[in-house]
Structure formats: C-alpha cells, structure tokens
Design an enzyme around this catalytic site. Sequence first.
Site, PDB file in Angstrom:
ATOM      1  N   ARG A  86       0.846  -1.192   0.000  1.00 58.80           N
ATOM      2  CA  ARG A  86       0.000   0.000   0.000  1.00 58.80           C
ATOM      3  C   ARG A  86       0.884   1.247   0.000  1.00 58.80           C
ATOM      4  O   ARG A  86       1.980   1.247   0.546  1.00 58.80           O
ATOM      5  CB  ARG A  86      -0.895   0.026   1.245  1.00 58.80           C
ATOM      6  N   TYR A 216      -1.335  -3.488  -6.960  1.00 60.22           N
ATOM      7  CA  TYR A 216      -1.129  -4.227  -5.707  1.00 60.22           C
ATOM      8  C   TYR A 216      -2.412  -4.250  -4.861  1.00 60.22           C
ATOM      9  O   TYR A 216      -3.073  -3.218  -4.675  1.00 60.22           O
ATOM     10  CB  TYR A 216       0.019  -3.621  -4.879  1.00 60.22           C
ATOM     11  N   LYS A 225      -9.605  -2.206   1.916  1.00 62.02           N
ATOM     12  CA  LYS A 225      -9.249  -1.046   2.727  1.00 62.02           C
ATOM     13  C   LYS A 225     -10.025   0.189   2.277  1.00 62.02           C
ATOM     14  O   LYS A 225     -10.446   1.009   3.084  1.00 62.02           O
ATOM     15  CB  LYS A 225      -7.739  -0.798   2.674  1.00 62.02           C
ATOM     16  N   HIS A 245     -10.591  -2.202  11.685  1.00 61.56           N
ATOM     17  CA  HIS A 245      -9.515  -3.064  11.159  1.00 61.56           C
ATOM     18  C   HIS A 245      -9.268  -4.179  12.184  1.00 61.56           C
ATOM     19  O   HIS A 245      -8.253  -4.180  12.882  1.00 61.56           O
ATOM     20  CB  HIS A 245      -8.260  -2.203  10.964  1.00 61.56           C
ATOM     21  N   SER A 267      -1.304  -3.506  10.351  1.00 58.25           N
ATOM     22  CA  SER A 267      -0.946  -4.382   9.238  1.00 58.25           C
ATOM     23  C   SER A 267       0.283  -5.217   9.578  1.00 58.25           C
ATOM     24  O   SER A 267       1.254  -4.703  10.139  1.00 58.25           O
ATOM     25  CB  SER A 267      -0.654  -3.541   7.997  1.00 58.25           C
ATOM     26  N   CYS A 269       0.757  -7.447  11.809  1.00 57.71           N
ATOM     27  CA  CYS A 269       1.033  -7.588  13.245  1.00 57.71           C
ATOM     28  C   CYS A 269       0.277  -8.753  13.864  1.00 57.71           C
ATOM     29  O   CYS A 269       0.116  -8.814  15.088  1.00 57.71           O
ATOM     30  CB  CYS A 269       0.716  -6.298  13.974  1.00 57.71           C
ATOM     31  N   ASP A 294      -9.470  -9.637   9.129  1.00 57.28           N
ATOM     32  CA  ASP A 294      -8.936  -8.299   8.828  1.00 57.28           C
ATOM     33  C   ASP A 294      -9.914  -7.160   9.111  1.00 57.28           C
ATOM     34  O   ASP A 294      -9.487  -6.089   9.505  1.00 57.28           O
ATOM     35  CB  ASP A 294      -8.507  -8.237   7.356  1.00 57.28           C
ATOM     36  N   ARG A 385       1.799 -12.115  -0.630  1.00 62.19           N
ATOM     37  CA  ARG A 385       0.455 -12.353  -0.090  1.00 62.19           C
ATOM     38  C   ARG A 385      -0.202 -13.568  -0.722  1.00 62.19           C
ATOM     39  O   ARG A 385       0.108 -13.937  -1.855  1.00 62.19           O
ATOM     40  CB  ARG A 385      -0.426 -11.123  -0.369  1.00 62.19           C
TER      41      ARG A 385
HETATM   42  P1  GTP Z   1      -2.403  -7.685   7.465  1.00 63.30           P
HETATM   43  O1  GTP Z   1      -2.917  -8.702   6.518  1.00 63.30           O
HETATM   44  O2  GTP Z   1      -1.330  -6.837   6.873  1.00 63.30           O
HETATM   45  O3  GTP Z   1      -3.489  -6.858   8.071  1.00 63.30           O
HETATM   46  O4  GTP Z   1      -1.591  -8.496   8.623  1.00 63.30           O
HETATM   47  P2  GTP Z   1      -2.063  -9.333   9.890  1.00 63.30           P
HETATM   48  O5  GTP Z   1      -2.321  -8.417  11.019  1.00 63.30           O
HETATM   49  O6  GTP Z   1      -3.135 -10.278   9.520  1.00 63.30           O
HETATM   50  O7  GTP Z   1      -0.721 -10.132  10.278  1.00 63.30           O
HETATM   51  P3  GTP Z   1      -0.346 -11.691  10.100  1.00 63.30           P
HETATM   52  O8  GTP Z   1      -1.154 -12.593  10.986  1.00 63.30           O
HETATM   53  O9  GTP Z   1      -0.334 -12.009   8.663  1.00 63.30           O
HETATM   54  O10 GTP Z   1       1.143 -11.700  10.664  1.00 63.30           O
HETATM   55  C1  GTP Z   1       2.152 -10.890  10.136  1.00 63.30           C
HETATM   56  C2  GTP Z   1       3.511 -11.358  10.554  1.00 63.30           C
HETATM   57  O11 GTP Z   1       3.598 -11.428  11.973  1.00 63.30           O
HETATM   58  C3  GTP Z   1       3.860 -12.740  10.019  1.00 63.30           C
HETATM   59  O12 GTP Z   1       5.171 -12.731   9.577  1.00 63.30           O
HETATM   60  C4  GTP Z   1       3.702 -13.635  11.225  1.00 63.30           C
HETATM   61  O13 GTP Z   1       4.566 -14.740  11.151  1.00 63.30           O
HETATM   62  C5  GTP Z   1       4.047 -12.707  12.383  1.00 63.30           C
HETATM   63  N1  GTP Z   1       3.300 -13.092  13.614  1.00 63.30           N
HETATM   64  C6  GTP Z   1       1.971 -13.301  13.714  1.00 63.30           C
HETATM   65  N2  GTP Z   1       1.621 -13.672  14.967  1.00 63.30           N
HETATM   66  C7  GTP Z   1       2.761 -13.692  15.684  1.00 63.30           C
HETATM   67  C8  GTP Z   1       3.074 -13.988  17.063  1.00 63.30           C
HETATM   68  O14 GTP Z   1       2.208 -14.331  17.866  1.00 63.30           O
HETATM   69  N3  GTP Z   1       4.380 -13.863  17.422  1.00 63.30           N
HETATM   70  C9  GTP Z   1       5.355 -13.480  16.551  1.00 63.30           C
HETATM   71  N4  GTP Z   1       6.604 -13.390  16.993  1.00 63.30           N
HETATM   72  N5  GTP Z   1       5.113 -13.216  15.252  1.00 63.30           N
HETATM   73  C10 GTP Z   1       3.841 -13.309  14.826  1.00 63.30           C
HETATM   74  C1  SPV Z   2      -3.008  -4.427   5.461  1.00 66.63           C
HETATM   75  O1  SPV Z   2      -2.002  -3.835   5.029  1.00 66.63           O
HETATM   76  O2  SPV Z   2      -3.527  -4.138   6.573  1.00 66.63           O
HETATM   77  C2  SPV Z   2      -3.586  -5.546   4.701  1.00 66.63           C
HETATM   78  C3  SPV Z   2      -3.070  -5.803   3.375  1.00 66.63           C
HETATM   79  O3  SPV Z   2      -4.507  -6.206   5.163  1.00 66.63           O
HETATM   80  S1  SPV Z   2      -3.723  -4.707   2.196  1.00 66.63           S
HETATM   81  O4  SPV Z   2      -4.961  -5.275   1.705  1.00 66.63           O
HETATM   82  O5  SPV Z   2      -2.732  -4.596   1.152  1.00 66.63           O
HETATM   83  O6  SPV Z   2      -3.980  -3.433   2.811  1.00 66.63           O
HETATM   84 MN    MN Z   3      -5.006  -5.553   7.283  1.00 71.20          MN
END
Ligand code: GTP
Ligand code: SPV
Ligand code: MN
Length: 601
Positions: A86, A216, A225, A245, A267, A269, A294, A385
Amino acid sequence: MKNLAPAIFPPKGIGDAKPGNEAVLDWVHEIAILTEPENIFWCDGSDRENEFLIAESLKQNVLIELNQDKVPRSCLHRSNPNDVARVEQFTFVCTPTKDEAGPTNNWSEPRETYAKLRGLLKGAMRGRTMFVIPYMMGPPDSPLTKIGFEITDSKYVVLSMRIMTRMGEIALKRLGNDSHAEWNRGVHSLLDVNPERRFICHFPQDNTIISVGSGYGGNVLLSKKCFALRIGSYLARTQGWMAEHMLILGVESPEGRKHYVAAAFPSACGKTNFAMLIPPAHFKGWKVTTVGDDIAWMQIRDGGLYAVNPENGYFGVVPGTSYKSNPNAMRSIAHDTIYTNVALTDDGDVWWEGKNGPPPAHAFDWRGDNWTSQSKEKAAHPNSRFTTPMRNNPALDADIENGEGVPISAIIFGGRRSDTVPLVYQAFDWNHGIYLGATMASETTAAAAGAVGRVRRDPMAMLPFCGYNIGDYFQHWLDIGKRLTNPPLIFNVNWFRKGADGTFLWPGFGENMRVLEWIIDRCEGHGGAVKSPIGWLPSPHDLDLAELDIDHNAVDELLGLDHEEWQKEIAAHKEFFDSLGSVVPEELQKQRDQLVGRFKL
Ligand code: GTP
Ligand code: SPV
Ligand code: MN
C-alpha cells in the site's frame, strides 16, 4: 509490460451479466466514455467465467501456472517491482474541507482531484477490456451488508475480487433496480503502473473511490481497505455503527461456553495468525474458530456489540506461514489460491522464507530472477500475499453467514512493541479502553511502502484506514460507548516484546491461547489480576503457563512495567495528541491525566 494485458474477447454467454439498475448503467457508461475501453465485460462471478479469465491470464502472463499436483487450481502473480505494498503517501481522503479529513489523512480538494483523475483516466483503457464487478460486503441477510461496483482493467483484480467478496449475481440481486439505492462506485485503472501516476482517492460524501497506477492488492481490491474501512468508517459514523480493522474469532471452552472477540492489530502484526489460532495440546477441548481475519463491521443490538466479517476471503501475509506457525493457513492456501510475489521452485511449487523444510537449492525469486539458497536477497517479497477463499479455512466459524453478527465479549488492541508494553493488560472501563486504542503504537512493517521498524502511533490500527477526522473517530467510539449497556471489555496485547538479546520473549502463535484464556476468564468474571497504573495486569500465576517452556524471568519481564519506559511512553502519548491539534476529545485528555496521576500514587 506484463501487467498491461490487451483486451480479451469472450465467447457468447460470458461477460454479459449487465445489471438492471439504471444508476449503475449510467455510471458505467460515463466511465467507458472517459476511459475508451476496447470492450466492456460484465462479470457474473460464475465458475465458467472464472475459468475463462484464468485461462486468458495464463496466456497473457498475468498469472503463472503452478504445479497442479502440489497446489491444485492455484496460480502465481508477480506485481510490478515498483508496486508491492500500500502507498499511504499517495492515498487521499477528498472531503469538501481539509478539516473533515483531519490531521492524519492526506487531503485533496474533491473538484480538483476529480479533474486530475479524469485527466489520467482519459483513454486509459484503450485496447483493454473494462471489467465491471458487482460485489457484496457482508452476509446476504445482514442489515450491515453493502453493495459495491468496481470497474477495473486488471484481470488479476477480477480474479482476486471473486475470492475476496461475494461477487456477481448475488450482489445485483441485493441491490435491485432502485436507482436511489446506496452503493459504492469504485474505478480502478493500472494506467502504466508508474509510481508518479499512482493515486488512491476516496470521496466519502459521494461513496466513491478512484484508484490509478497500481496493481497491488491493498491499493486496488477496492472492497477491502478503500470501501470496507475508509468509506465504511465514514458511513459507519453517519449511520451509527462501526467499521474496524479487526479480526473476529470464536473461542469455545471444553464445557461448551462460547465467546467472540475482535482484535485490532496494525498491518502485518498478527491478525490472520490470531484468527486461525490452534490451541496447544495443554488446552485440550478448547476450540478457536475464525469469523474474519482483517475487517469487522459492528452494530449495537440489545446494548451489546455484534460483528460481521464483510469479506469472503483472506489476503494474507505469506512469509513466516508454516505448519508450525499457522497450520490452518497452510491448509487454506494448499489449493484454489492466488499467490502474489512469492518464489517459484523448479518443480512449479511456491516457496517463501519461513515455509516448512529446507530452502530449495534454486528457485525464481518474486521478481522472476534466478535465486539460490546462497543468495542474500529474499526469495519471496516480505509483503508477498495469498488470496484464498475463507471457505478453505478448516477452522471457519459456523456463524459466518449469521446476518445479525456474533456477540463480541472483548475487544483487543495490540501492536508490535519491542519494549515498554506488557504481554497483556485490561482497561478499567470502556473509555479507558478507548484511550488504550487511541494511543497504541507499533513498529512499521512491509505492508506499507516506507521504512520498516519505526515506532509510530496507530490509533485502533486505523491510522491508514480512517476515512474522516480522527478526533471525530475517537468521539464516535465514545458515543458508541454511551449506547452500550453491555459493552465488551477492552484489552491490550503485545506478542512482540524482546529481551536484552533481541529475541522475542513470548513464543506467540498457538501459545497466544494462554493470553486469550485469561481474557475469556476476565469476561466471565473470574481470572485474577492486579491493579497497575496502566490497567489490570495478570500476575504470572494468573496465566496458565503449564507445559510451556519459558523462563520465569522472561514471564516477569513480559508482565512487568518499567516506570522509566512508561514515562517516555506517556510523553509520546502527549506528543501524539499534541500533533493532532485540538481534535482530541476532552475525555481522552482526561484519561491521560488520570494515567499520569496513577503513576504518581
Ligand atoms: P495484514 O494482513 O497486513 O493486516 O496483517 P495481519 O495483522 O493479519 O498479520 P499476520 O497474521 O499475517 O502476521 C504478520 C507477521 O507477523 C507474520 O510474519 C507472522 O509470522 C508474524 N506473527 C503473527 N503472529 C505472531 C506472534 O504471535 N508472534 C510473533 N513473533 N510473530 C507473529
Ligand atoms: C493491510 O495492510 O492491513 C492488509 C493488506 O490487510 S492490504 O490489503 O494490502 O492493505
Ligand atoms: Mn489488514
């Protein structure tokens, strides 16, 4: 260029699902006159249409075929290397006044912006096909459900929107033929995928989005979003609901008691991972199910908060996903998935950093260049992704289609903080919880273009997604609270605290169940805690840490408050509120004074 596929000419019966609604037809006509496409393709979301578009995409190199034995019915897409996340700096909220967009958004004057975008879109689809995608956000029978249309010249967008939303006939039916019905107008064109002509513009008052110059996901899957959060949050405020979110998960105890929680993490996290959590062996009989990973749309009912997931699929972070970290995600993406910017192995499989097993000796990296296990560069882009249907998820919640939504017992905020912020703590009440959300911060990630690892304030994980003035957004949370007789409890978590050696103190992933159980205990009125200046903190014996290999010093550190660090933290809260100017509600200023006061006791 590979992104800019020429027009396609479908056989009879494909691409002719014209809606009956005159307002939609007029708008499509107007955009077609402007963009001058070779032809118009009216999407119906059928299997037949999908197969045709995949075949065309493979022919035109928009998609790359994968080994169908290894990942059945799945493909790889490579976005332009200049276009992998983004772009917050090119994302605009175009309200009539700058004040309505507020201090956290890039603002641009609507009339001038429309004129600029019209200039860029003029003739932009010459020689291309213009796709019209009708889509529905939310379960078919929900009062929260909304309709959108996305016009695009990208087949990747069409194929992705079919996974991410309820697309096609179902949306046309829900909209009906009333030309005054509410629906979102989204226009997307790749143009020439040039960062200098990349703008993601929102016109909340017109329920309109125009996105140009990117291919993207977060910039171009306008349902996500752009509509469900930026425009959604604006509509939510005027209509009295919430667009957040947040993931939504269900958690059921061995005795069969079920709760739902919603969690806002910025994002990349951990939302998708938390939403798909598998409890460790020690938690025999506990079950976690996914409603959404999400976005949550929430309404008030019987004095409580009820949530639906408006989406139909997951657009998730690939790197780090493995059978160890997230088995449910691995099973979800084993088939019927579009991968974006991962590596391609010599036997036609996908690979990424953190996948199970040893790295391949040779692969093609996310750009398509040769890569070996000796290469210093990453094979998969850090923001690569997957796009996968939620129905692939083995842990999908049974109430996913429930139009009333699921009752939310707890709201959890959380960010990526190496220091200062404990593993978990509970707000004293709703308004204090809003303060936790409003002041939360996180180290930046690869999900947005720009520096990674910098601590920035990201209120409610909505900094890049709130479609109006952040002060009014805080006030909306306060106003919602006044209407809740049975409000969810509010918590803050931090899976990412690091020790002196720079490694994570908490094992995370499935082990987060231990924190979730404490949260559920608190919701049920049992579960111990000690009062601290920042909120209710569990003491080490309040968390079930049985059968967990963790040093007790690490636990103390995870649950500890370092007063010096917190003085800096509170100063950062003040600095953040000051940077927002006068828009921060009095109540939140009062909350900060009280926090300062509690540290002095
Ligand atoms: P968006 O799709 O961008 O909104 O991301 P999200 O909030 O869904 O994050 P996601 O669950 O995809 O995790 C993002 C990154 O954080 C990945 O590389 C995971 O491996 C890492 N991660 C997720 N949960 C944990 C956790 O409990 N501990 C640690 N150390 N890393 C984590
Ligand atoms: C985020 O960045 O919080 C996502 C991925 O969930 S995107 O759809 O690219 O914003
Ligand atoms: Mn997100």
